[in-house]
Design a protein around this motif. Structure first.
Motif, PDB file in Angstrom:
ATOM      1  N   UNK A  36      -4.969   4.235   2.475  1.00 15.60           N
ATOM      2  CA  UNK A  36      -4.315   4.425   1.176  1.00 15.60           C
ATOM      3  C   UNK A  36      -5.325   5.010   0.191  1.00 15.60           C
ATOM      4  N   UNK A  37      -4.861   5.846  -0.714  1.00 10.37           N
ATOM      5  CA  UNK A  37      -5.762   6.449  -1.701  1.00 10.37           C
ATOM      6  C   UNK A  37      -5.198   6.255  -3.098  1.00 10.37           C
ATOM      7  N   UNK A  56      -3.541   7.298  -6.415  1.00  8.75           N
ATOM      8  CA  UNK A  56      -2.474   8.285  -6.614  1.00  8.75           C
ATOM      9  C   UNK A  56      -3.012   9.526  -7.344  1.00  8.75           C
ATOM     10  N   UNK A 103       0.825  -1.200   0.000  1.00  8.65           N
ATOM     11  CA  UNK A 103       0.000   0.000   0.000  1.00  8.65           C
ATOM     12  C   UNK A 103       0.869   1.264   0.000  1.00  8.65           C
ATOM     13  N   UNK A 138       1.677   6.242 -12.778  1.00  7.27           N
ATOM     14  CA  UNK A 138       3.045   6.012 -12.291  1.00  7.27           C
ATOM     15  C   UNK A 138       3.908   5.427 -13.399  1.00  7.27           C
ATOM     16  N   UNK A 183      -0.994  -3.139 -11.464  1.00 11.42           N
ATOM     17  CA  UNK A 183      -0.376  -2.023 -10.743  1.00 11.42           C
ATOM     18  C   UNK A 183      -0.147  -2.306  -9.266  1.00 11.42           C
ATOM     19  N   UNK A 184      -1.173  -2.815  -8.592  1.00  7.66           N
ATOM     20  CA  UNK A 184      -1.115  -2.868  -7.137  1.00  7.66           C
ATOM     21  C   UNK A 184       0.033  -3.715  -6.607  1.00  7.66           C
ATOM     22  N   UNK A 204      -6.003  -1.883  -7.300  1.00  7.02           N
ATOM     23  CA  UNK A 204      -5.947  -0.511  -6.780  1.00  7.02           C
ATOM     24  C   UNK A 204      -7.343   0.089  -6.695  1.00  7.02           C
ATOM     25  N   UNK A 229       0.745  -9.687  -3.075  1.00  5.72           N
ATOM     26  CA  UNK A 229       1.435  -9.357  -1.833  1.00  5.72           C
ATOM     27  C   UNK A 229       1.028 -10.370  -0.757  1.00  5.72           C
ATOM     28  N   UNK A 254       0.452   4.235  -2.336  1.00  5.69           N
ATOM     29  CA  UNK A 254      -0.854   4.850  -2.379  1.00  5.69           C
ATOM     30  C   UNK A 254      -1.144   5.732  -1.169  1.00  5.69           C
ATOM     31  N   UNK A 255      -0.093   6.387  -0.647  1.00  2.58           N
ATOM     32  CA  UNK A 255      -0.294   7.366   0.414  1.00  2.58           C
ATOM     33  C   UNK A 255      -0.576   6.759   1.774  1.00  2.58           C
ATOM     34  N   UNK A 256      -0.393   5.440   1.895  1.00  5.75           N
ATOM     35  CA  UNK A 256      -0.656   4.781   3.169  1.00  5.75           C
ATOM     36  C   UNK A 256       0.523   4.886   4.122  1.00  5.75           C
ATOM     37  N   UNK A 266       7.616 -10.183  -4.700  1.00  7.13           N
ATOM     38  CA  UNK A 266       9.040  -9.959  -4.988  1.00  7.13           C
ATOM     39  C   UNK A 266       9.780 -11.226  -5.400  1.00  7.13           C
ATOM     40  N   UNK A 325      -2.598  -6.762   3.358  1.00  4.97           N
ATOM     41  CA  UNK A 325      -3.042  -6.472   1.987  1.00  4.97           C
ATOM     42  C   UNK A 325      -3.827  -7.653   1.426  1.00  4.97           C
TER      43      UNK A 325
END
Lengths: 199, 638
Positions: free
Chosen positions: B379-380, B382, A42, B555, B484-485, B410, B43, A45-47, B47, B126
């Motif tokens: 979270x928001x 972007x 997260x 992004x 993306x996420x 997202x 997640x 995303x500003x978290x 990775x 997540x």
């Protein structure tokens, strides 16, 4: 035997993971056993991005036990409040003056506390608190995104973190792109000096 | 390959590297000579794939991002069937998607070593749940190992390949967020340069699981598991940490919980003996019995469910042992959320009847007070995110009065104010399926959003179902041309392969048409008026419709432009023209725009603005302007 635990808090995009890696690798160059814990997913995303860096021979958990932090570095003003469960009377807090208003506040939901309220809350736990205008210093260093390096420098000085400049520089060489190395080292030193002066 | 991945393929054995748990898993696979890896990102497992993707050429490895976890496991299993060492990695819920194949693979067995990494997420950092995938290993009869730190991530993964080939069974490596996402020093080992030869050998008795074959394979499997159990009795993956010889309490633990136990005992100044289980399926019953027999009570410390505890309880009953088993059943440790040193310390001190030295007391109270002051910061999306523009168009076109289905990505963040156009989301691809069920009885328009990657993952079958069964809704595929996420992995919509080469593009509008959807349009969400019109027309048509809202993730777009040295514009507010109508910062709600209380006018943070320009298009007073080139957003020049 060294044991030193640092909590770094702030918001995704502020460079938390970068300075945590610099600190961790600096610890390795000093010869310590190092563990680091981070939360992904997260962050962009500003978290909130809580991160911990631990030095010590007898540590096993990558996260810091409650009440166990020697140092808290907060890259954003009110975010320091998230670190309080990890703090004790002995904890040194280094707090960036800069506020980043969450979008929820902008659209009129919730309330952002005043700096006095934030500082008062932290002082209930520990009197060892240093507030830094990291953006101002970063601009003087020549690049506004070096805020995180300023905060790292201030944290290392105020918290007497057992890492020397040489190890930090070596760590920066590994973590940062070559072209940003010098300006970040300069910002780090300026953060260090600021904390020394204010003491 | 970026410089940060150099350690993953470092040849010199004995060197130390500072690795993330997931990177260490990738290194372990490379040391084992992995030849094929296929993943769908998620997640906290992403990775592993990203690391393998970035070193695939140097490591002589075939790597792909597959469309979902089931296909990824099948790609790896197929490679194993022809003798190659193969792996996949996924988040815990990904294994639900792959579970059909997962269950079959222990029956067929494998040829080349086959390893599946399952990364759990206690605390739901997540994820949509906290399911404990260790049960999958028991359920599917897969041998399983559980590392507790980055060094073990590497070592156990490497070992898992050897075990898999030795027993001809697939092997699970089980981690959790705190293992996958912790960093520590790892001693690198030698890289196995030997490569298994790809060889197709027809053997229908194993690989064609018709009932007659499956019955025989089940017998084979149970026999083989006995052999694995004998290995589990001897392996160094499981170890005993001898402590106080006079203790009548012992601890059994595994994975990350072992780390919490060690730190908790240090804090408590206690030296209770510990059995750390490295191979969590099958369990070493003899070793367990012998350890258990030394104590009158045992504390079992493990994340989430009482997986070890229940099996140990059963064992003491079979062995007629008189011993108290403490943990989840006894209420000393929780079944929800992640454990911590403090939780474990307080459980141990309660059992020992000692006060814990981590009694927070006063600080605990103050910490509660402090958390009340903390501003909400979910979270928001972007700044510049095309989803925000799509959500704005959806909200305006439907007046907030439709039913809004959505999915995992997202865009799940569309649940938050002020967008609030996500009513339900459960698991990958489910938004379309759930909307099938709702649509036959809905008394309002039904708008369903899904991302490009999620559409390919599990959305397509549900769309076919909607066509066939005459379900009616408007499906908006938020096609931002990337997954993306989870960290910007490519997918079939993108036209780029996992390793960065050009790849065939699968166009979502073509898929929708081929599925039989008649109403299909492609729009650019940055053109809000057009998108709004398309939604309105689709709703009014009363037909099943698909709108592909295509605009690249900001992004990605801005990252690419900056890399190429291109100008990224920013916007500013002409204060004289602005009437503070609040559309930009309260209704559209771009996080780069906030109100300056002194000026009583909004302002745009140039460090956050990524130049999408949607706010300028929406502003009723035309007060938002593009900044011309001098004030480039390149850091430092603002």
């Amino acid at each position: 035997m060294v044991q030193y635990d640092t909590v770094i808090v702030g918001i995704g995009g502020q460079g938390i993971l970068t300075i945590a890696q610099i600190l961790a690798r600096a610890g390795m160059f000093q010869g310590y056993n190092v563990l680091m814990s981070e939360i992904h997913g997260m962050a962009q995303r500003g978290g909130r991005v809580p991160c911990s860096v631990r030095f010590g021979d007898s540590i096993n958990s990558p996260t810091i036990p409650e009440g166990g932090a020697n140092l808290v570095i907060s890259l954003e003003n009110a975010e320091v409040l998230t670190s309080i469960p990890y703090a004790s009377r002995e904890t040194v807090f280094v707090l960036n003056k800069e506020m980043s208003l969450p979008p929820m506040i902008t659209i009129g939901l919730g309330r952002y506390p005043t700096t006095d309220e934030v500082i008062h809350s932290v002082e209930q736990i520990s009197g060892k608190i240093l507030v830094i205008d990291a953006l101002e210093i970063a601009r003087k260093a020549g690049l506004s995104i070096t805020v995180s390096s300023v905060m790292l420098g201030a944290g290392v000085a105020a918290g007497k973190v057992p890492v020397d400049d040489k190890s930090v520089k070596e760590a920066m060489k590994v973590v940062l792109p070559q072209r940003y190395l010098e300006v970040n080292m300069k910002a780090y030193k300026m953060g260090l000096d600021e904390a020394m002066e204010k003491k | 390959m970026s410089k940060s991945y150099a350690d993953i393929i470092e040849e010199s054995s004995g060197k130390k590297a500072f690795l993330l748990g997931n990177e260490a898993i990738a290194r372990g696979a490379i040391e084992a000579g992995v030849q094929v890896a296929a993943v769908y990102p998620g997640t906290p497992a992403s990775e592993i794939g990203d690391t393998l993707a970035s070193v695939s050429k140097e490591a002589d490895l075939y790597f792909e991002y597959s469309v979902n976890e089931k296909v990824a496991l099948e790609v790896a299993a197929g490679a194993s069937f022809i003798g190659l060492r193969a792996m996949t990695a996924m988040k815990h819920v990904g294994l639900n998607v792959a579970s059909d194949t997962f269950m079959a693979l222990a029956y067929s067995g494998v040829r080349g070593g086959l390893v599946l990494v399952s990364a759990g997420d206690p605390e739901c950092f997540s994820s949509q749940n906290e399911q404990d995938n260790r049960y999958y290993s028991l359920f599917g009869n897969w041998p399983a190992v559980e590392p507790s730190n980055p060094q073990e991530c590497k070592d156990f993964t490497k070992k898992a390949f050897n075990l898999s080939e030795r027993f001809e069974l697939p092997v699970m490596v089980h981690t959790v967020t705190r293992v996958s996402h912790s960093r520590g020093e790892v001693n690198l080992g030698p890289i196995n340069k030997r490569r298994n030869k790809a060889q197709y050998v027809k053997d229908t008795s194993r690989f064609a699981l018709l009932p007659a074959n499956a019955r025989k394979r089940h017998t084979w499997l149970l026999k083989r598991l006995e052999e694995v159990k004998r290995f589990s009795e001897e392996t160094e993956l499981t170890k005993i940490i001898h402590g106080d010889v006079k203790a009548d309490t012992g601890i059994i633990t595994s994975g990350i919980s072992y780390d919490y136990v060690m730190d908790a005992l240090n804090i408590l100044g206690s030296r209770l003996p510990i059995m750390k289980i490295g191979m969590i399926n099958p369990l070493p019953e003899k070793r367990l019995s012998s350890f258990l027999s030394e104590f009158s009570q045992i504390i079992v410390v493990e994340e989430l469910e009482p997986f070890l505890e229940t099996q140990i309880g059963a064992l003491t009953s079979y062995e007629k042992m008189n011993i108290e088993i403490l943990g989840k059943h006894s209420g000393h440790l929780p079944r929800e959320g992640e454990l911590s040193v403090s939780k474990v310390a307080s459980a141990i001190s309660k059992v020992l009847g000692k006060p814990s030295s981590i009694t927070l007391g006063e600080i605990g109270k103050k910490s509660m007070e402090a958390s009340k002051l903390l501003p909400p910061r979910p979270p928001v999306l972007c700044p510049g995110c095309p989803h925000r523009a799509s959500f704005y168009a959806i909200k305006m076109a439907t007046g907030g009065k439709a039913i809004y289905g959505s999915d995992i990505g997202c865009y799940s963040l569309g649940i938050l104010p002020p967008q609030e156009v996500v009513d339900y989301l459960t698991c990958m691809g489910s938004g379309i399926g759930l909307s099938n069920g709702i649509s036959h009885f809905a008394d309002k328009p039904l708008i369903v959003t899904i991302g490009d990657s999620t559409f390919f993952h599990a959305g397509m079958p549900a769309l076919v179902n909607a066509v066939y069964n005459r379900a009616k809704f408007v499906l908006i595929v938020l096609d931002n041309l990337v997954t993306a996420m989870t960290g910007h992995q490519p997918n079939p919509a993108v036209g780029i392969s996992a390793t960065g080469e050009e790849a065939p593009r699968v166009m979502i509008e073509d898929v929708a048409k081929a599925c039989g959807v008649e109403n299909v349009v492609v729009v650019d969400p940055f053109k809000v008026t057009e998108m709004r019109k398309a939604i309105r027309e689709s709703v009014d048509s009363g037909k099943l419709s698909v709108i592909v809202a295509r605009q690249v993730c900001t992004l990605q777009a801005v990252g690419g432009k900056r890399k190429r040295g291109e100008y990224v514009p920013t916007y500013y507010i002409n204060e004289e023209a602005c009437k503070d109508c609040k559309v930009c910062y309260k209704v559209f709600a771009c996080p780069a725009i906030s109100k300056n209380d002194q000026k009583q006018k909004p302002e745009i943070d140039t460090l956050q603005c990524l130049g999408c320009g949607v706010c300028a298009a929406l502003c009723p007073y035309k007060a938002i302007k593009k900044r011309e080139k001098e004030g480039s957003t390149k850091h430092g020049s603002v």
